[in-house]
Design a protein around this motif. Structure first.
Motif, mmCIF file in Angstrom:
data_model
loop_
_atom_site.group_PDB
_atom_site.id
_atom_site.type_symbol
_atom_site.label_atom_id
_atom_site.label_comp_id
_atom_site.label_asym_id
_atom_site.label_seq_id
_atom_site.Cartn_x
_atom_site.Cartn_y
_atom_site.Cartn_z
ATOM 1 N N UNK A 69 93.663 58.785 41.427
ATOM 2 C CA UNK A 69 92.910 59.793 42.176
ATOM 3 C C UNK A 69 91.770 59.156 42.952
ATOM 4 N N UNK A 70 91.045 58.239 42.311
ATOM 5 C CA UNK A 70 89.949 57.559 42.981
ATOM 6 C C UNK A 70 90.456 56.692 44.133
ATOM 7 N N UNK A 71 91.629 56.079 43.962
ATOM 8 C CA UNK A 71 92.203 55.264 45.030
ATOM 9 C C UNK A 71 92.536 56.114 46.252
ATOM 10 N N UNK A 72 93.157 57.256 46.045
ATOM 11 C CA UNK A 72 93.496 58.139 47.156
ATOM 12 C C UNK A 72 92.237 58.686 47.818
ATOM 13 N N UNK A 73 91.209 58.917 47.038
ATOM 14 C CA UNK A 73 89.964 59.435 47.604
ATOM 15 C C UNK A 73 89.369 58.456 48.623
ATOM 16 N N UNK A 74 89.641 57.175 48.451
ATOM 17 C CA UNK A 74 89.128 56.182 49.390
ATOM 18 C C UNK A 74 89.791 56.297 50.754
ATOM 19 N N UNK A 75 90.939 56.982 50.819
ATOM 20 C CA UNK A 75 91.654 57.145 52.083
ATOM 21 C C UNK A 75 91.204 58.387 52.845
ATOM 22 N N UNK B 90 103.166 52.963 46.455
ATOM 23 C CA UNK B 90 102.688 54.228 47.022
ATOM 24 C C UNK B 90 103.617 54.699 48.129
ATOM 25 N N UNK B 91 103.908 55.990 48.123
ATOM 26 C CA UNK B 91 104.609 56.670 49.215
ATOM 27 C C UNK B 91 103.749 57.861 49.629
ATOM 28 N N UNK B 92 103.758 58.162 50.921
ATOM 29 C CA UNK B 92 102.967 59.304 51.372
ATOM 30 C C UNK B 92 103.761 60.144 52.357
ATOM 31 N N UNK B 93 103.498 61.453 52.324
ATOM 32 C CA UNK B 93 104.139 62.414 53.222
ATOM 33 C C UNK B 93 103.075 63.326 53.808
ATOM 34 N N UNK C 179 98.599 58.010 58.841
ATOM 35 C CA UNK C 179 98.319 57.385 57.546
ATOM 36 C C UNK C 179 97.783 55.965 57.721
ATOM 37 N N UNK C 180 96.709 55.685 57.013
ATOM 38 C CA UNK C 180 96.119 54.345 57.031
ATOM 39 C C UNK C 180 96.248 53.679 55.670
ATOM 40 N N UNK C 181 97.124 54.208 54.818
ATOM 41 C CA UNK C 181 97.210 53.716 53.442
ATOM 42 C C UNK C 181 97.580 52.243 53.384
ATOM 43 N N UNK C 182 98.644 51.853 54.092
ATOM 44 C CA UNK C 182 99.111 50.472 53.987
ATOM 45 C C UNK C 182 98.099 49.493 54.574
ATOM 46 N N UNK C 183 97.458 49.869 55.694
ATOM 47 C CA UNK C 183 96.447 48.986 56.273
ATOM 48 C C UNK C 183 95.266 48.829 55.323
ATOM 49 N N UNK C 184 94.879 49.927 54.674
ATOM 50 C CA UNK C 184 93.762 49.861 53.725
ATOM 51 C C UNK C 184 94.116 48.978 52.536
ATOM 52 N N UNK C 185 95.328 49.127 52.030
ATOM 53 C CA UNK C 185 95.753 48.318 50.884
ATOM 54 C C UNK C 185 95.740 46.837 51.227
#
Length: 500
Positions: A367-373, A425-428, A289-295
């Motif tokens: 949805x658009x935010x997640x699409x960026x990941x 945000x949480x991700x699994x 997951x790169x979510x936190x780095x992207x944020x």
């Protein structure tokens, strides 16, 4: 030979570990209600003073004092503590503290200031102050060595409160009461093997817990084999007794082991997995997951926020029934927002920085935010979730609802949970789900039918933990008797040698 080996293996490992398993099961019951004392973010927020608009400068005047060498700013907050308003600027792992008034300086951390800090955390008079030059039982974490020497304030109150304060920074590190300390000795300290000399070395502590749990798994597997083998052999000899043992402790250890042995095994295994990741060969992770780095990378410059943070105090935008004690510059994938914390309230309010109205993310925005990941052609499924599910759940109801659940059709079957009111945000992924079941699922019985019935969960946990305690206590008694037989044989051998 294999059966004889399994008997010996179970007897030896059980003798060595049975007392530890007794402590783990008994402390597990305690930990259903009492944890290790900690100073939380909410505890620190509760000690903040209300912000005064007269002390709040334009954010641009604060940012101009930040050196360029600090790098990209990914966090900013303002709060008032012990009479001084201070901005905290975060850039990666670096934190810079700046007084709101550019003519002031940060307070000198001396004895008088540290006493002011202590007084803010307890109304009772200070009975004694100890200077600690080494970690103790209530601050056993190796990362705190850099804070030494640490002052321990002991208060003359009915709760026997003790407060640990870093002498260099004035940061409160720990706060305990006598009741919390007693429950900690009965619960988390033996359960987590939180003994000071061991816990301050993180790697040694982790290896110790993993090895003890791993050997415990071997012990239980050998015990299950022995129990099933002896039962089958007894039935083959057409004995009427289901339990082949007549002696009391053997009888109860065999019976409780057959009934609760599998739970004991899954509990020992999940305890080991609390400090270990699922192996990649078992559940590979195709894309970490790169979510936190992207944020963090998308954090906007605080000076570019559309509306001034001070507008939150004006009458046109006041939604709050309590004074504001902290404001944080935050964002959701670059969309600026302010997180406002109020006095005596644990839950904050997140305001959209374009309108200063409560943030309310739409289905399309998340949805658009997640699409960026993910890849632009990734298939996403977004739904509003009003009830907890297996992976987004809090037994005490602290996790907010409703949230958006976004499923991604990728190799890891990634799922995101996004709170529309603050953007958290949480991700699994499959890898994290495997880790969840190997630890929390087995250790805390996080099964859906138990999650939906908290009372049933409590009853099941009590029954299984008491059953595991019974297995361990009977095993401990048999282990003591085994040691006694070994000593008696040794003495008899010496006597025979003397007679010769």
């Amino acid at each position: 030979m294999f059966t004889r080996f399994m008997f010996t293996l179970h007897r030896v490992t059980g003798t060595l570990l049975s007392l530890l398993f007794v402590a783990w099961f008994v402390s597990g019951i305690v930990m259903m209600y009492h944890g290790f004392p900690r100073v939380t973010a909410d505890d620190r927020l509760a000690r903040l003073d209300p912000l005064d608009t007269a002390d709040l400068p334009p954010v641009e005047s604060v940012l101009c004092r930040v050196p360029d060498s600090l790098g990209h700013i990914d966090g900013l907050s303002v709060s008032r503590y012990l009479g001084q308003t201070v901005f905290e600027v975060h850039a990666g792992d670096e934190t810079l503290r700046l007084p709101a008034d550019s003519t002031q300086s940060l307070p000198t951390i001396d004895a008088a200031y540290l006493r002011r800090v202590a007084a803010a955390w307890c109304d009772a008079p200070i009975a004694a102050v100890d200077t600690l030059r080494d970690l103790d039982q209530w601050i056993p974490f190796g990362r705190l060595r850099e804070e030494l020497p640490i002052l321990r304030f002991r208060f003359a109150d009915a709760d026997h409160t003790q407060l640990y304060v870093a002498s260099r920074t004035g940061e409160v590190l720990q706060r305990t009461t006598l009741k919390e300390r007693i429950w900690a000795w009965l619960g988390p300290i033996p359960h987590w093997v939180y003994f000071t000399r061991l816990r301050q070395d993180v790697d040694l502590w982790r290896r110790t817990v993993i090895w003890l749990s791993g050997i415990g798994c071997i012990m239980v597997i050998a015990g299950l084999y022995v129990g099933i083998y002896t039962t089958v052999q007894a039935r083959r000899r057409r004995q009427k007794r289901f339990i082949p043992y007549k002696k009391r402790w053997y009888y109860w250890h065999h019976l409780t082991g057959l009934v609760f042995g599998l739970f004991t095994l899954t509990w020992a295994f999940s305890g080991m997995m609390s400090l270990a990741d699922p192996p990649e060969w078992f559940m590979p992770q195709h894309a970490p997951s790169a979510a936190q780095d992207t944020i963090k990378a998308l954090a906007p410059n605080p000076a570019s926020y559309p509306m001034d943070y001070r507008e939150a105090f004006t009458t046109d935008y006041t939604y709050f029934e309590a004074p504001i004690t902290q404001i944080r510059w935050t964002h959701f994938f670059g969309r600026p927002a302010y997180e406002v914390r109020l006095q005596d309230e644990k839950e904050g309010q997140t305001l959209d920085a374009t309108t200063l109205r409560p943030l309310a993310l739409t289905r399309e925005q998340v949805t658009e935010a997640v699409r960026r990941l993910h890849a632009s052609d990734a298939q996403l499924s977004t739904e509003s979730m009003v009830d907890y599910d297996t992976y987004y759940f809090d037994r005490k109801g602290r996790l907010p609802l409703p949230v958006y659940r976004i499923r991604v059709a990728d190799a890891d079957h990634t799922t995101y949970y996004i709170n529309p009111a603050n953007g958290q945000l949480r991700d699994y992924s499959d890898h994290r789900r495997a880790g969840f079941w190997m630890y929390k699922g087995l250790h805390s019985l996080r099964f859906p039918f138990l999650i939906d019935h908290p009372a049933l969960w409590t009853v099941v946990m009590w029954v299984l933990l008491l059953g595991g305690t019974a297995v361990s206590v009977s095993g401990f008694v048999l282990g003591l008797r085994y040691i006694g037989r070994l000593f008696r044989r040794k003495r008899r051998g010496k006597r025979k040698a003397g007679d010769v």
